[in-house]
Enzyme design. Structure first.
Site, PDB file in Angstrom:
ATOM      1  N   SER A   1       0.827  -1.202   0.000  1.00  7.48           N
ATOM      2  CA  SER A   1       0.000   0.000   0.000  1.00  7.48           C
ATOM      3  C   SER A   1       0.858   1.246   0.000  1.00  7.48           C
ATOM      4  O   SER A   1       1.899   1.295   0.648  1.00  7.48           O
ATOM      5  CB  SER A   1      -0.924   0.001   1.212  1.00  7.48           C
ATOM      6  N   LYS A   2       0.391   2.221  -0.748  1.00  8.12           N
ATOM      7  CA  LYS A   2       1.230   3.414  -0.869  1.00  8.12           C
ATOM      8  C   LYS A   2       1.264   4.207   0.429  1.00  8.12           C
ATOM      9  O   LYS A   2       2.161   5.005   0.651  1.00  8.12           O
ATOM     10  CB  LYS A   2       0.777   4.281  -2.037  1.00  8.12           C
TER      11      LYS A   2
END
Length: 507
Positions: free
Chosen positions: A251-252
């Site tokens: 996940s960013k």
RNA sequence: GGCUCCUUCGACUAGCGGUUAGGUCACCACUCUUUCACAGUGGCGACACGGGUUCGAAUCCCGUAGGAGUCACCA
């Protein structure tokens, strides 16, 4: 003709997952003599970021995964931005509407939220109950004509199941009661992903949809849409997702997923690609190091493993180090130079740089690691705490070596080596390290560096002599900019002149 | 929670009915050695569990457990 595509949405930093999917799209297309298309899915106006598209393009270009068709290159399927294809989707939505395969839904955001809440409460796992189907056709027309905002939703079957034929997983059956009437066209007139992918993939003649596993749950919607339009389905290939250290999808928010970041950290594109290629795929002969071309030669989806691999930075570093070591030194120099300049370093000539890189690279894992040996590029480096300790006990040896080096006729590696050995031998009972560590401290300001013979030889006589002089002065007088050692007094030795110099100041 | 996918050393993986279950990273030890590395040698370490099928199961089937993904007018 094989056609694959990557469909990034311009909503932020270029994502490593995009590179991962692109890699497989690219190699498969190349292997089949087909084309690899990049299409920008920019239908979400809220999350749209203007520079993002150029950044994805640049990142893929950095990796060498050049699309055959894209907004930048153009092509027979232009335009490649979905906002520029708005009309196409509207027409297709209208067609479905006319054929009674879709309907207008007039619920507001608030109503939708309430519906969703109620469904959740009933333990049903989706967000819409299909109530818009009951609006009579003439009423629907009338309200639309009156300007009331609406979305277009697909009518999905209430019973039975929809099967997705996934190349990697075989037949995947999803009960239709789990497939809600998804929105196809939003009230802003732009399509959702579901309508847009299907329409574009069909129009662009995409033969293999290679995408992340996160799309598997919504794949039935796409299958249903192909059926509704009466189009042949592409081959569905849902690749495993990349996971982080805790086993969750990358996940960013929590993980470093920015390709630009990896570039900045000094990773080589070919190393990243090779590493990515080993995530979920393996060479038939078990090789772990291979180029994109070799991957094209040997690729098949049969060798994809479905577990979902953990993106391990340590392992990536290992790959990078390997590539760093095997690069011809002149090529290496081209890669390293920008990083060195960025750090503010200068060097006299190219040969000097080449010599430096050659001795440094066995201990470098990334391009930025080369910038951690600033003493090769500047005289104004400081001494680390450990180095200062070595200097303290080494005054006599440094003076001896200074004299010996000054006397040397030829300043080559062999002579230097002999000189050092002779000197050590003359100090009876002395270990080589007792002499070399102070020398290292004096020349590099650290206690870790390449071999001293190499360092002395590369630096050259004048630099070596001046650094020895500087160190000697420091030992007797202390440095003018010294700061007090923050460690609670070294026991035993006279720490009068030696104080801490902040480690990070070495520039 | 519903649905779906997945399951071999800590990590990446090989294996596609018969192997002492192999390799790589990481880790540990040793060798080399002036430090840190590199390199080399060795070591630690896995078939989630339970049933079947079979002469024989890591490999096939069914359960269970665990993990993940997904449930938006985001993609």
């Amino acid at each position: 003709m094989t056609v694959t595509r990557i469909a990034p949405s311009p909503t932020g930093d270029p994502h490593v997952g995009t590179a991962y999917m692109s890699l497989f799209d690219y190699i498969f297309a190349k292997q089949q003599g087909g084309t690899f298309i990049l299409r920008v899915e920019d239908t979400d106006q809220k999350r749209y970021q203007p520079e993002a598209e150029a950044r994805v393009l640049a990142a893929l270009s950095w990796l060498g995964l050049e699309p055959d068709e894209s907004p930048a290159t153009g092509g027979p399927n232009a335009p490649y931005r979905q906002t520029e294809r708005k009309q196409i989707y509207a027409e297709h939505a209208r067609k479905l509407l006319e054929e009674g395969k879709a309907y207008r839904a007039f619920e507001t955001t608030e109503e939708l939220a309430a519906i969703r809440e109620e469904l959740q409460r009933k333990g049903l796992g989706y967000g819409y109950d299909g109530r818009g189907r009951t609006v009579p056709k003439d009423e629907s027309e009338r309200r639309a004509a009156a300007g009331e905002p609406f979305a277009v939703r697909l009518i999905t079957p209430d019973e039975g199941e929809t099967v997705v034929h996934d190349l990697l997983r075989g037949v995947v059956r999803i009960p239709n009661r789990e497939v809600p009437d998804m929105v196809l066209l939003k009230s802003d007139g732009l399509p959702t992903y579901h309508l847009a992918v299907v329409v574009d993939d069909h129009l662009m003649r995409v033969t293999h949809v290679v995408r992340g596993e996160e799309w598997l749950p919504t794949a039935p919607i796409h299958v249903l849409l192909y059926k509704a339009f009466g189009w042949p389905e592409p081959v569905w290939i849902h690749m495993p997702v990349l996971k982080n250290a805790v086993g969750k999808k990358l996940s960013k928010r929590k993980d470093d997923t920015n390709l630009e970041s990896y570039r900045r950290q000094g990773f080589l594109p070919e190393a990243l690609l090779n590493y990515l290629g080993t995530m979920g795929w393996s060479m038939p002969d078990g090789r772990e190091f291979f180029t994109v071309d070799e991957m094209i030669q040997n690729f098949s989806f049969e060798r994809v493993s479905l577990g979902g691999s953990i993106f391990d930075l340590k392992r990536l570093r290992h790959y990078n180090a390997k590539y760093l070591r095997e690069l011809p030194v002149t090529k290496l120099a081209e890669r390293v130079e920008p990083f060195l300049r960025e750090a503010g370093y200068r060097w006299d000539d190219e040969d000097y740089l080449l010599d430096v890189l050659d001795v440094l690279r066995p201990r470098a894992e990334t391009l930025t690691d080369f910038t951690e040996h600033g003493y090769f590029f500047t005289e104004s480096f400081s001494y680390t705490a450990d180095a200062r300790k070595k200097l303290r006990g080494g005054q006599e040896y440094l003076e001896g070596l200074e004299r010996a080096f000054a006397r040397l006729e030829s300043f080559d590696e062999d002579s230097i080596e002999d000189t050092i050995n002779d000197y050590v031998q003359r100090q009876s009972g002395l270990k080589k390290g007792a002499v070399l560590q102070p020398l290292r401290a004096a020349l590099t300001g650290t206690t870790h560096s390449p071999g001293m013979t190499e360092v002395v030889s590369i630096l050259g006589r004048s630099r070596v002599l001046s650094r020895l002089g500087r160190a000697l002065t420091a030992i007797t007088e202390g440095l003018p900019d010294d700061k007090p050692d923050k460690l609670p007094k070294d026991r035993g030795d006279q720490s009068s002149g030696e104080e801490a110099v902040k480690k990070g100041e070495a520039v």
